[in-house]
Design an enzyme around this catalytic site. Structure first.
Site, short mmCIF file in Angstrom:
data_model
loop_
_atom_site.label_atom_id
_atom_site.label_comp_id
_atom_site.label_asym_id
_atom_site.label_seq_id
_atom_site.Cartn_x
_atom_site.Cartn_y
_atom_site.Cartn_z
CG ASN A 235 33.02 25.56 28.78
OD1 ASN A 235 33.16 25.26 29.68
ND2 ASN A 235 30.94 26.44 29.23
CG HIS B 150 27.96 25.04 33.05
ND1 HIS B 150 29.14 26.08 33.19
CD2 HIS B 150 26.83 25.32 34.03
CE1 HIS B 150 28.45 26.87 34.49
NE2 HIS B 150 26.90 26.28 34.61
CB SER C 247 25.85 20.39 30.75
OG SER C 247 24.21 20.46 31.54
CG ASP D 221 27.99 28.53 31.47
OD1 ASP D 221 28.92 28.09 29.96
OD2 ASP D 221 27.98 29.07 32.27
N1 NHR Z 1 32.97 32.43 26.52
C1 NHR Z 1 32.49 32.83 25.55
N2 NHR Z 1 32.17 33.75 24.79
N3 NHR Z 1 30.39 31.97 25.93
C2 NHR Z 1 30.96 30.98 26.85
O1 NHR Z 1 29.75 30.34 27.23
C3 NHR Z 1 31.59 30.80 27.41
C4 NHR Z 1 33.36 31.53 27.04
C5 NHR Z 1 34.50 31.45 28.26
C6 NHR Z 1 34.11 30.50 29.60
C7 NHR Z 1 33.18 29.11 30.69
C8 NHR Z 1 32.19 29.23 32.17
C9 NHR Z 1 31.54 27.49 32.24
O2 NHR Z 1 31.52 27.06 32.37
C10 NHR Z 1 33.08 29.20 29.69
C11 NHR Z 1 32.22 29.72 28.94
C12 NHR Z 1 33.92 31.29 33.23
C13 NHR Z 1 32.86 32.58 33.98
C14 NHR Z 1 33.35 33.98 34.56
O3 NHR Z 1 32.65 34.87 35.03
C15 NHR Z 1 31.59 32.35 33.81
C16 NHR Z 1 31.92 31.02 32.45
C17 NHR Z 1 32.23 30.40 32.35
C18 NHR Z 1 33.70 30.49 32.74
N4 NHR Z 1 34.53 33.85 34.17
C19 NHR Z 1 34.96 35.76 35.20
C20 NHR Z 1 35.46 37.15 34.08
O4 NHR Z 1 35.52 37.90 34.51
C21 NHR Z 1 36.48 35.23 35.60
C22 NHR Z 1 36.34 34.33 36.78
C23 NHR Z 1 37.52 33.63 37.69
O5 NHR Z 1 38.54 34.06 37.22
O6 NHR Z 1 37.24 33.10 39.09
O7 NHR Z 1 35.97 36.07 32.87
O8 NHR Z 1 31.17 28.07 33.43
C1 GAR Z 2 35.25 21.59 36.43
O1 GAR Z 2 34.87 21.39 37.09
C2 GAR Z 2 34.97 22.47 35.26
O2 GAR Z 2 33.16 21.83 34.70
C3 GAR Z 2 34.29 24.00 36.19
O3 GAR Z 2 35.75 23.55 36.32
C4 GAR Z 2 36.42 22.06 36.88
C5 GAR Z 2 37.66 22.05 36.44
O4 GAR Z 2 38.11 21.25 36.92
N1 GAR Z 2 34.45 24.01 34.50
C6 GAR Z 2 34.13 26.02 35.65
O5 GAR Z 2 33.49 25.97 36.40
C7 GAR Z 2 33.55 26.90 34.14
N2 GAR Z 2 33.81 27.80 34.63
P1 GAR Z 2 39.84 20.53 36.06
O6 GAR Z 2 40.73 21.83 36.29
O7 GAR Z 2 40.20 19.20 37.14
O8 GAR Z 2 38.87 19.62 34.38
#
Ligand code: NHR
Ligand code: GAR
Length: 191
Positions: free
Chosen positions: A110, A112, A139, A148
């Protein structure tokens, strides 16, 4: 022609897909063959990017299923038909179940938009500004069951300037992400 020594990857997106575009544009250089782009949003712009590059796309939306578990099983079934070496989350916004993570343990990356372990979760740029940090960044990490928190592979940072807001900072970080993800994928595939 598909080079047999290339690694097979699939990319999961939810939105714009600019990180996806960077990987598409540099796939030969970093030795990857993108088998498929999966989006959990039917209107994600990244799907157009994939189609323009002649890459297979698949939409699997949470609302098609009763539970998170059913949604993740559908993802797992589709991914198992492709048997990729690596699963790359690129702006994928849905938290994956333990079942999914355990099925593909050690194979999920991922990107982040924060200098982990700072600012896990969402709204990272505003949180870095509010904290008065002098730098922000991105990262690439392995995905584990703790959000994360998996092993960090590589990071890149940018300065936070006095006139930065969340939008200007996001733009600066995103430019670095496009380089960072290429470096991190290569690093993981070399070990
Ligand atoms: N899944 C797991 N199990 N572990 C991780 O570390 C994950 C993952 C899925 C996605 C990306 C992460 C980021 O880079 C990622 C890491 C979405 C949310 C979130 O709260 C948090 C972190 C990340 C991605 N999503 C909400 C949910 O309820 C929805 C938010 C929305 O739709 O706008 O899933 O930040
Ligand atoms: C990127 O900044 C990525 O790091 C972030 O969303 C953007 C996606 O951009 N990811 C998250 O926030 C995951 N929770 P992109 O669709 O243009 O690649």
């Amino acid at each position: 022609m598909v080079n047999k020594s290339f690694s097979k990857i699939i990319i999961l997106i939810s939105g714009s897909g600019s990180n996806l575009q960077s990987i598409i544009d540099n796939s030969d250089n970093i030795g990857v063959n993108i088998q498929s782009v999966i989006s959990n949003k039917a209107d994600a712009f990244g799907l157009k990017r994939a189609k323009n590059a002649g890459i297979a796309t698949k939409v699997i939306e949470r609302k098609q299923f009763a539970t998170d578990k059913d949604f993740d099983y559908a993802l797992i079934r589709y991914i198992n038909t492709l048997n990729p070496d690596l699963i790359v989350l690129a702006g994928f916004m849905h938290i994956l179940t333990t079942k999914f993570i355990n099925t593909f343990a050690g194979q999920i990356l991922n990107i982040h938009p924060a200098l982990l372990p700072k600012y896990k979760g969402l709204n990272t740029h505003q949180r870095a500004i509010d904290a008065g940090d002098s730098k922000a960044g991105a990262s690439v990490h392995f995905v584990t069951n703790e959000l994360d928190s998996g092993e960090i592979i590589l990071q890149r940072s940018v300065p936070i300037d006095l006139d930065d807001n969340a939008a200007t900072l996001a733009k600066k970080v995103l430019e670095q992400e496009h380089i960072l993800y290429l470096e991190a994928i290569q690093k993981v595939l070399q070990r």
